[in-house]
Scaffold this motif. Structure first.
Motif, PDB file in Angstrom:
ATOM      1  N   UNK A 163      -5.282   4.635 -17.336  1.00 21.82           N
ATOM      2  CA  UNK A 163      -5.260   4.081 -15.754  1.00 21.82           C
ATOM      3  C   UNK A 163      -5.744   2.530 -16.056  1.00 21.82           C
ATOM      4  N   UNK A 164      -4.464   1.917 -15.835  1.00 20.29           N
ATOM      5  CA  UNK A 164      -4.526   0.533 -16.253  1.00 20.29           C
ATOM      6  C   UNK A 164      -4.166  -0.108 -14.788  1.00 20.29           C
ATOM      7  N   UNK A 212       3.338   1.345  -2.025  1.00 19.99           N
ATOM      8  CA  UNK A 212       4.161   1.499  -3.457  1.00 19.99           C
ATOM      9  C   UNK A 212       3.409   1.531  -4.564  1.00 19.99           C
ATOM     10  N   UNK A 213       2.572   0.609  -4.548  1.00 16.20           N
ATOM     11  CA  UNK A 213       1.346   0.190  -5.686  1.00 16.20           C
ATOM     12  C   UNK A 213       0.072  -0.325  -5.426  1.00 16.20           C
ATOM     13  N   UNK A 214      -0.555  -0.057  -4.316  1.00 16.71           N
ATOM     14  CA  UNK A 214      -1.905  -0.635  -3.887  1.00 16.71           C
ATOM     15  C   UNK A 214      -2.616   0.328  -3.412  1.00 16.71           C
ATOM     16  N   UNK A 215      -3.847   0.345  -3.428  1.00 16.75           N
ATOM     17  CA  UNK A 215      -4.868   1.142  -2.780  1.00 16.75           C
ATOM     18  C   UNK A 215      -5.121   0.374  -1.147  1.00 16.75           C
ATOM     19  N   UNK A 216      -6.133   1.119  -0.567  1.00 24.50           N
ATOM     20  CA  UNK A 216      -6.322   0.517   0.917  1.00 24.50           C
ATOM     21  C   UNK A 216      -6.673  -1.038   0.751  1.00 24.50           C
ATOM     22  N   UNK A 230       0.810  -1.348  -0.067  1.00 23.70           N
ATOM     23  CA  UNK A 230       0.140  -0.079  -0.169  1.00 23.70           C
ATOM     24  C   UNK A 230       0.739   1.206  -0.118  1.00 23.70           C
ATOM     25  N   UNK A 255      -7.370  -2.931  -5.352  1.00 29.27           N
ATOM     26  CA  UNK A 255      -6.680  -2.156  -6.426  1.00 29.27           C
ATOM     27  C   UNK A 255      -5.410  -2.005  -6.261  1.00 29.27           C
ATOM     28  N   UNK A 256      -4.510  -2.485  -7.652  1.00 24.30           N
ATOM     29  CA  UNK A 256      -3.328  -2.175  -7.585  1.00 24.30           C
ATOM     30  C   UNK A 256      -2.796  -1.677  -8.950  1.00 24.30           C
ATOM     31  N   UNK A 257      -1.847  -0.784  -8.724  1.00 16.69           N
ATOM     32  CA  UNK A 257      -1.009  -0.407 -10.152  1.00 16.69           C
ATOM     33  C   UNK A 257      -0.794  -1.651 -10.854  1.00 16.69           C
TER      34      UNK A 257
END
Lengths: 1050, 307
Positions: free
Chosen positions: A1020-1021, A764-768, A762, A980-982
Motif C-alpha cells: 500500500x503505497x 481512477x486513483x483517489x479516495x473521497x 476519484x 489519499x491517492x494511489x
C-alpha cells in the motif's frame, strides 16, 4: 513533476507492482559504494514509512501566520539486520604513473587522468610513494577526500608515503587526480602512484580501510632490508578478518642499482628507478593479499647486485570492512564494539530513499527523499532510523552578511541575501564557484555586490581611501559619456539561474555597470592573478545575447572599449590582462607580459538571440597559453608569456584606476579563478559543465531592500525564512534536497503553467475528496508592520558620511604605549565607515566635531580629563574590522606616555563617521472594500515582516495577502490531512494538476499541489495530497484583477 | 521420475535431512497486495514485486532425537543463523526473475554478462506463448567476444546472505537447465554448474549433461549441466560460456532457467522463487503422558528471510 519516463507512467496506470524502497546511507563518508554492506539499508527498513513534502507558501492558516518554510523528514524502523558478510578472496591493483626526475628545488606533478585505462575505482586507495634524495618540501593532492602522509628520512633518502581513498570511479568523474610535489636542494626523485583494492571471490569490490601504517628509515643496508613489523588489530573490534599488506621499499644506490626483489610471497605492484649516477633512487610497491588473520608481520625486501645504502621501508595494512555475524539490536546498538557502526557518527551519514516500480523497461526508481541521518536509537528491540533534510542541517550555521547599501550595489533584492546566505553553507543557486581557486565571485543574484569576503573580517572592506561600490550609469541618446545618470537600482531581470542587472547598449540608451578596484580574494589560499608567484587566471560568466548598437553608442563608441571586461593593469609597467567580450561581441583575452608585448586571442561572437550564453577566457604564463570559450566552443593559442616583469607582490600592485569590471550586457554568475584550476587543459570542465550544477533554486525577488545591515549573526535558515515570509515565497527542500526559494513570480513563469500528467480523479486513483472553502480563513484587512530603512546619501553640505559613533564624554579610555584595541558599538547599524581617523587637538576638534560630521577623528590627551597636552603624531588609529553593529579599532602609541581618549572642550574624544541606517517602525495596511467584505465586517490579519525595508514592499505584501484571503480559498484537503491517492512517486508539491470528482463537483479544473505526503505500508503505497485552486494568470487588460497572480513586474 | 523428497535443514554447508511430517508441509508464498478504495466506489490494487514463504511442518509427533535437532535452531544452539531449508516441493531452486527469464522485473536483475561487446537485455519474445512474456537476450556487438572463459553469462544472486549461489547438500546432485534459441546466427554455448565454497571461490565445475549446445534460429533447444556437489562445496552457481558463432547484431535468447535436484532436467518446467535463508520462528513443545522422549504435535514454522 519528476521525470521517470513514459514506461513509468504506463506502469502506474496498468499494474503498479512496487519494489521495496531503496534506502541508501553513507556511513563511511565516501559516498554510497554499492558494496552490499554497511550503506545499503534497503533490506532493513520497515514496511511502514512516510515522507512529507510541503509547499508552504506563507499564506496563513486559520489563526496564525505560518513560517513559509518546509523541511522534509523520513522516519522508519530498521530490522537491525547485519548486512551480509563479505569475504576477501584477492587483492587487485592498478598500476599507475611514475615520475622520475632530477632538479634543483624541484617541483613536479603526477597526474592520473580520467582516461587512465582501468584506473582507480571508487573505494580503492591510491598509494603514492615519494622518494627523494634530499628533502621533500610539500606534497598535496587536488582531491582532499582523505589522506594520510607519513614520512621518514635517513641520511640521504627522504621518503613519504601518501594514501588517499578514491571517492568515485576516475573514469566516471572526468577529473584528473593531481599530486603536486616540491622539494629543496639539488635532488633526484622517484614518485610512484598505484591504486589497490580488495576483491571477493566473484571479483566484486570489498570496501576497505587503512588500519595500520608505519614507516621506518634506514631500515638497513642492502641487499637485504626489512620492512617494519606491522600488526593487524585483533578481533573482534571491527573484526578485521581480512587484510592486504602493502609494502613499500626504497633505497638509494650506486649507478645501475638493481631492482628490488619483492618480499617472499608478495606481488609487485610497481617498480621504478629514478635519477642517475650516484643519486639513483629505487622504489617499489608490493602487496601481500594472503594476510588474513590478526597478528604481526615482518617483511623483508632484497635488492639485487647493485648494492644499496640508505633505505626506508613502509608498511600499510588495508583491512576489509567486514564484521562478525550480529543480530538485530546488536548491530545497531551504539555500545557494541563489534558492530561495524561502533564509533561511527550516526548523525552525519547521507541518506536517500527511492521508491521502485516494475515497468516495461525494468525497475525504475524515483527519489522521494534525500537527507541525512540524525539518530538511530535502539528501542523496543528495533532500531529507529531518523533522518532529515541534510540541507536544512547545513543551514543551521550562523552567518552575518556583509554590510552595504543598495545604492552602491546596483540595487538589492531579497534574493541576494538568501542566495548569499545559503552559499555560505556550500549551497549555490548558480553554478558553483571553484572552491579554493575563486578570487572574484559576482553572481549578481539580486545585487551586484560580491559574494566573496575578500579576506576582510566580516567581509567588509578595510580601506583608508575610496569606497567599494558598483556604479550603474545610464546615458540617453545624444548624451555625453561624462554626463551619464547614476542609477541607484539597475533594474533586475530573470537571469540564467537567478537574476541579472538589466544593462544594455542600444542607440537610444546605454546602461553600464562597473566597479573599480574589485577586491581580489586570497584569504582561502587562492594564488595571485598576475604576479611573479601566481599568473594564471580564468574568467567564467553568463551573458545575455541582447542586441548591441556599439557604433551608435550614446556618448560615443570610442568610449566603449568592451561589452564586458575584467581588466588588471600593473601600476608600474604595461603588464596587464583583460578579458571578456569585445565591442564586436567576440569573447576575447589579451595579456601583456611587459616583455614581449600584448597577445590576444579572440573566439566566437555572442549570438544575437536574446538567450543566455556562457563565456570564458583564461591565461597561463607557465603554459604560455590563452583560451576562450563560448558556450561549448573552446579555443586556445600558444603565446610566449614571460613572468619577469610581473609584480612581485600580490594583486594590490594593480593600479586601482585601471583595474575594474565592466559590462554593458546583462551578466551573471561571474567568477575569476586563479591557480591550478585556471588552466583549462588541466581542468577542462568550464563552469557550464554539470559538475558545477546549482544545488539551489532561488527566484527573482520583488522585495527591494535599502541595505544589508545585520548586527548579529543569524541562522541561515531563519535568516532566509524571514525574507520568504516577507514576500510570500515558498521555501523548502525538495526530493533531491535542493534548497528552493520560490517567490510569487516563480509561479507565473511559462514552465509553471505546464499541466502535470498526474491528474487526481476519484474514479481512477483517489479516495473521497475533501473539499473545503473555509470562510473562517477570510481576512479582508491586512496590516503589515515593518522597519522602514533609509541610508543617507551624498550631499554637498554633509558630504558622503554621517556621524555613526561618538565616545561618551564620561568614558575613560587609556592608550598606553604599544598597541591597544578598542571595540565600539554603533547605536544604529552602519553600511559604510570612514576609516581615516584623524588625530585632532583642542584647536581642530571643534570643527571636526560639529561642522564636519563626515569625518572620523580621535583626540589623545595626557590627562584623562583632557587637561593635559595633546598628541597628533604619536598615536595612529586603524580600523581592523567592522560590521553593521560594531568596529574594532587598533591604536598604536609610539610614545613613552599613556594617553587618554579625552579633550578639554567637552566634545566626544572619538567620533566615527559612516553610513548609519535609519529605521522607523511603521506599518502598511490594505483593506478590501467590496460589498461582500463590507457585509462581513473587518476581519483583520496582522503580520510582522522582518525582511521588509520599504513601504512599497510592505504594501505589496499586504495587498497580496488581502487579495488571496478576502474570499474563501478553496482547497482539496487541509493543512493537517489531504486526499489519499494511489501513489505516483513523480508527484511533487508545486505541480499543476487536474482534479476530478463528480460527487463534490470538482470539474477537472486546475489545482496547485501544496503538499505531497508519501506513505508506504507494504504494497500500500499511497500519497496524501493537498491542493489549492489555481486561478488564471492575469494579463492586465484582459483578465479580472484581484483573484489572479499578476505576472512579473519590477 | 524419482525425486529426492527429503527436507534438508541446517547451517550453510552443514545440511541434513530432517524428519518429514506426516501432516502437511505448508509452504505458502505471500506476495503482498493492497486494495485501495476509490472515491467513486471501485478499487485499485497494488502489489509488491517479491514475496516470502512461510514453511509450516505439522508433525503428529517426533522422537526426541528429531526434536532436539530442530530445537537447536529454535533456541539458538545452532547459532544465530540464518539457516538453510531446502523444500523438495520447490523443484526449481532459482529465484523468480531468473527462472522467469526476466519476466518478473522486465530487466536483467539477477543476471550478469562478461565478454567484449556483450550485453544482456530483457526482451519480449515472439511468437507469444504461455510460458511467459520475456526472455533473457544475450546480444553480441562484435564477432570476437573473447575466449570461452571470458565471454559468458552468469547469475547475480539476489540474496544478501547467499551471495554466491544456491546452498547445496554434498552428494545430492543438481541439474541446471534452460532453453535457448538464437536470432541471426547459430551459436555454440556451454552450460556448467560451478561449485563454490563459503568465500565464493570456485571448488570445481561440472559440465556434464547436454555438453556444448548449438542453437537454432527456428526452434528452442535445451541445454543443461549436471553434477554432484563435491566435498567443500557450499553453493551451486551457474555459468553459460560462449564457444563460437558470434556475429555482430545477433543474439541468443534464453528462457526457462531451472536448477532442480537430480541429474536430468525435469520434464515439466517449474517456476522458481529462490532458496532464501530461513529462521525458525515457532516450535511449540509438549510431550504426552508418561512419554517424555516424545514431542506431541509440534508445529514447526520457518520464515524465509527475503532480503
Amino acid at each position: 513533476m519528476q521525470d521517470a519516463g513514459s514506461d513509468y507512467a504506463a506502469a502506474v496506470v496498468s499494474h503498479r507492482t512496487w519494489v521495496p524502497p531503496r534506502a541508501r546511507a553513507d556511513f563511511s563518508g565516501y559516498g554510497y559504494t554499492a558494496d552490499k554492506t554497511l550503506d545499503d539499508l534497503s533490506s532493513q527498513i520497515s514496511q511502514d514509512w512516510e515522507v512529507a513534502h510541503d509547499l508552504d507558501d506563507g499564506y496563513p492558516n486559520t489563526v496564525s501566520f505560518v513560517s513559509g518554510t518546509s523541511v522534509p523528514e523520513f522516519e522508519t524502523e530498521l530490522t537491525g539486520r547485519a548486512p551480509s558478510r563479505t569475504v576477501v578472496s584477492a587483492a587487485s591493483s592498478w598500476s599507475a604513473q611514475v615520475v622520475n626526475g632530477t632538479g634543483t628545488g624541484f617541483a613536479d606533478t603526477l597526474v592520473i587522468p580520467p582516461t587512465a585505462s582501468g584506473g582507480p575505482r571508487a573505494g580503492e586507495w591510491i598509494v603514492v610513494t615519494v622518494n627523494v634524495r634530499n628533502v621533500l618540501a610539500t606534497i598535496d593532492c587536488n582531491d582532499e577526500l582523505f589522506e594520510q602522509v607519513m614520512s621518514a628520512a635517513d641520511v640521504t633518502v627522504f621518503t613519504t608515503v601518501y594514501v588517499r581513498k578514491v571517492s568515485a570511479d576516475l573514469a566516471a568523474s572526468g577529473a584528473s587526480v593531481v599530486f603536486s610535489f616540491a622539494g629543496t636542494a639539488p635532488t633526484t626523485y622517484t614518485i610512484i602512484a598505484a591504486a589497490v583494492g580488495l576483491r571477493d571471490g566473484k571479483d566484486q569490490q570489498v570496501d576497505m580501510e587503512l588500519t595500520t601504517a608505519s614507516i621506518v628509515a634506514n631500515a638497513g643496508v642492502g641487499p637485504s632490508l626489512s620492512a617494519p613489523a606491522v600488526t593487524v588489530a585483533a578481533a573482534p573490534t571491527r573484526a578485521p578478518t581480512e587484510a592486504a599488506l602493502i609494502v613499500s621499499a626504497f633505497a638509494r644506490g650506486s649507478a645501475g642499482a638493481a631492482n628490488w626483489v619483492p618480499p617472499s610471497g608478495d606481488t609487485e605492484i610497481r617498480d621504478a628507478v629514478g635519477g642517475n649516477g650516484a643519486l639513483n633512487v629505487n622504489a617499489e610497491l608490493n602487496y601481500d593479499p594472503t594476510v588474513r588473520a590478526a597478528g604481526s608481520y615482518t617483511k623483508t625486501a632484497t635488492t639485487g647486485a647493485g648494492a644499496v645504502t640508505d633505505a626506508t621501508m613502509a608498511a600499510l595494512v588495508f583491512t576489509a570492512i567486514t564484521w562478525n555475524q550480529l543480530r538485530g539490536v546488536e548491530f545497531w546498538s551504539p555500545l557494541r564494539a563489534d558492530s561495524p557502526l561502533y564509533g561511527v557518527e550516526r548523525d552525519l551519514a547521507g541518506f536517500t530513499l527511492d521508491t521502485g516500480l516494475v515497468t516495461d523497461a525494468g525497475i525504475k526508481y524515483v527519489r522521494i527523499f534525500t537527507g541525512q541521518t540524525v539518530n538511530i536509537p535502539v528501542k523496543g528491540g528495533k532500531a529507529q532510523l531518523k533522518t532529515v533534510s541534510a540541507t536544512r542541517m547545513k543551514l543551521m550555521r550562523q552567518v552575518r552578511p556583509f554590510a552595504f547599501p543598495a545604492r552602491y550595489a546596483g540595487g538589492l533584492r531579497a534574493c541576494w541575501p538568501v542566495s548569499w546566505a545559503v552559499a555560505q553553507a556550500g549551497i549555490y543557486a548558480g553554478p558553483k564557484p571553484r572552491d579554493g581557486y575563486t578570487t572574484l565571485y559576482y553572481p549578481n543574484h539580486g545585487s551586484l555586490w560580491r559574494f566573496h569576503d575578500a579576506g576582510y573580517p566580516d567581509g567588509n572592506r578595510l580601506a583608508t581611501s575610496g569606497i567599494e561600490r558598483w556604479n550603474v550609469v545610464e546615458i540617453a541618446s545624444g548624451g555625453t559619456f561624462a554626463s551619464g545618470t547614476s542609477l541607484e537600482d539597475a533594474d533586475w531581470i530573470e537571469g540564467p539561474y537567478v537574476t541579472a542587472p538589466d544593462l544594455q547598449l542600444r542607440a537610444a540608451r546605454s546602461r553600464r555597470a562597473y566597479t573599480q578596484n574589485p577586491p581580489f580574494d586570497q584569504s582561502d589560499g587562492q594564488p595571485a592573478a598576475l604576479t611573479v608567484g601566481g599568473h594564471k587566471g580564468r574568467l567564467e560568466a553568463w551573458v545575455k545575447g541582447d542586441t548591441t548598437d556599439w557604433s551608435q553608442a550614446p556618448g560615443g563608441s570610442s568610449n566603449v572599449t568592451a561589452l564586458l571586461k575584467l581588466q588588471m593593469i600593473n601600476v608600474t609597467n604595461s603588464a596587464s590582462a583583460q578579458m571578456g567580450l569585445d565591442v564586436q561581441r567576440r569573447v576575447y583575452i589579451t595579456v601583456n607580459d611587459a616583455v614581449t608585448g600584448a597577445k590576444t586571442l579572440t573566439g566566437p561572437q555572442l549570438p544575437l538571440d536574446g538567450e543566455w550564453h556562457f563565456i570564458g577566457a583564461a591565461y597561463d604564463f607557465d603554459s604560455d597559453k590563452l583560451w576562450t570559450c563560448m558556450d561549448n566552443t573552446v579555443g586556445s593559442a600558444s603565446a610566449s608569456l614571460a613572468t619577469t616583469n610581473l609584480p612581485n607582490n600580490n594583486v594590490n600592485n594593480f593600479d586601482i584606476t585601471n583595474s575594474f569590471i565592466l559590462s554593458y550586457l546583462p551578466f551573471s554568475d561571474f567568477t575569476f579563478s586563479t591557480g591550478a584550476q585556471a588552466n583549462p587543459d588541466d581542468f577542462p570542465r568550464w563552469r557550464n559543465h554539470a559538475d558545477f550544477a546549482p544545488t539551489a533554486q532561488v527566484g527573482l525577488s520583488r522585495n527591494k531592500l535599502v541595505a544589508l545591515c545585520e548586527t548579529k549573526p543569524r541562522e541561515i535558515w531563519e535568516f532566509a525564512a524571514s525574507y520568504a515570509q516577507s514576500e510570500l515565497a515558498a521555501m523548502r527542500c525538495d526530493e533531491l534536497d535542493q534548497f528552493q526559494y520560490l517567490p510569487l513570480s516563480w509561479w507565473v513563469k511559462p514552465e509553471q503553467q505546464q499541466v502535470s500528467a498526474l491528474a487526481v480523479s476519484s474514479a481512477l486513483n483517489s479516495g473521497s475528496f475533501d473539499v473545503d472553502n473555509d470562510p473562517a480563513r477570510i481576512r479582508n484587512a491586512v496590516s503589515v508592520s515593518y522597519s522602514e530603512a533609509s541610508v543617507p546619501g551624498f550631499t554637498a553640505e554633509a558630504g558622503l558620511y554621517r556621524r555613526a559613533y561618538e565616545l561618551p564624554t564620561n568614558q575613560e579610555i587609556a592608550i598606553p604605549p604599544g598597541m591597544t584595541t578598542l571595540r565600539v558599538t554603533f547605536s544604529a547599524p552602519i553600511v559604510g565607515l570612514n576609516q581615516i581617523i584623524t588625530a585632532v587637538d583642542s584647536t581642530t576638534i571643534p570643527a571636526s566635531a560639529t561642522a564636519d560630521p563626515s569625518t572620523s577623528y580621535a583626540s589623545y590627551n595626557l590627562a584623562s580629563d583632557g587637561s593635559g597636552g595633546y598628541t597628533t603624531a604619536s598615536i595612529s588609529a586603524t580600523v581592523v574590522g567592522w560590521n553593521a553593529g560594531e568596529a574594532l579599532i587598533q591604536f598604536s602609541n609610539s610614545s613613552l606616555f599613556t594617553y587618554y581618549l579625552a579633550n578639554g572642550v567637552n566634545l566626544p574624544a572619538l567620533a566615527l563617521a559612516g553610513l548609519p541606517v535609519s529605521t522607523v517602525q511603521t506599518y502598511a495596511t490594505d483593506t478590501d472594500l467590496s460589498a461582500v467584505s463590507v457585509r462581513r465586517g473587518e476581519r483583520s490579519l496582522s503580520v510582522s515582516a522582518g525582511g521588509v525595508q520599504t513601504s512599497e514592499s510592505a504594501r505589496r505584501l499586504a495587498r497580496n495577502l488581502k487579495t488571496n484571503l478576502r474570499l474563501p480559498m478553496t482547497t482539496v484537503g487541509d493543512d493537517s490531512s489531504g486526499v489519499t491517492v494511489v501513489a505516483d512517486a513523480r508527484r511533487q508539491p508545486g505541480d499543476l494538476s487536474q482534479f476530478v470528482d463528480t460527487e463534490s463537483g470538482t470539474d477537472g479544473s486546475l489545482w496547485r499541489l501544496q503538499s505531497v505526503r508519501h506513505a508506504g505500508s507494504g504494497a500500500a503505497y499511497t500519497q496524501q495530497v493537498v491542493a489549492r485552486k489555481t486561478y488564471p494568470i492575469c494579463i492586465v487588460g484582459e483578465s479580472l484583477v484581484g483573484r489572479s497572480i499578476v505576472g512579473p513586474s519590477s | 521420475m524419482a525425486f529426492d523428497s527429503r527436507i534438508y535443514l541446517g547451517r550453510l554447508g552443514q545440511l541434513t535431512a530432517i524428519r518429514s511430517p506426516r501432516g502437511n508441509f505448508e509452504a505458502p508464498r505471500q506476495r503482498r497486495t493492497a486494495t485501495f478504495e476509490l472515491g467513486v466506489g471501485g478499487t485499485a490494487v497494488d502489489q509488491m514485486l517479491g514475496g516470502a514463504r512461510v514453511y509450516t511442518l505439522n508433525y503428529d509427533q517426533l522422537f526426541r532425537e528429531d526434536w532436539i535437532y530442530l530445537q537447536g535452531f529454535l533456541d539458538g544452539h545452532q547459532g544465530p543463523g540464518p539457516f538453510v531449508l531446502l523444500d523438495p516441493g520447490q523443484r526449481n531452486m532459482l529465484p523468480a526473475n531468473m527462472s522467469s527469464s526476466t519476466s518478473l522485473t522486465n530487466d536483467t536483475t539477477n543476471f550478469a554478462v562478461a565478454g567484449s561487446g556483450c550485453t544482456i537485455t530483457s526482451g519480449l519474445v515472439t511468437p507469444l506463448d504461455t510460458i511467459g512474456p520475456r526472455g533473457l537476450f544475450w546480444n553480441f556487438a562484435n564477432a570476437s567476444p573473447g575466449a570461452s572463459a571470458a565471454a559468458y553469462i552468469t547469475a547475480d544472486w539476489p540474496s544478501s546472505w547467499y551471495q554466491y549461489g544456491v546452498p547445496v547438500v554434498a552428494g545430492r546432485p543438481l541439474c541446471f537447465s534452460f532453453t535457448v534459441r538464437s536470432s541471426g546466427a547459430v551459436y555454440t554455448i556451454q552450460p556448467q554448474i560451478i561449485w563454490r565454497d563459503a568465500t565464493g571461490s570456485q571448488v570445481t565445475a561440472s559440465t556434464a549433461g547436454s555438453g556444448p549446445v548449438t542453437t537454432s534460429v527456428s526452434a528452442s533447444t535445451q541445454g543443461y549441466a549436471t553434477g554432484t556437489p563435491p566435498v567443500g562445496a557450499v553453493y551451486a552457481d551457474w555459468k553459460i560460456n560462449y564457444l563460437s558463432g558470434a556475429s555482430p547484431g545477433t543474439l541468443i535468447r534464453f528462457r526457462q532457467f531451472m536448477l532442480n535436484e537430480g541429474t536430468t532436467p525435469d520434464t515439466t518446467f517449474a517456476h522458481g522463487t529462490g532458496v532464501w535463508p530461513v529462521r525458525l520462528v515457532a516450535g511449540p513443545e509438549a510431550w504426552p503422558f508418561l512419554s517424555p522422549e516424545l514431542r506431541v504435535s509440534p508445529t514447526v514454522v520457518f520464515a524465509e528471510d527475503v532480503t
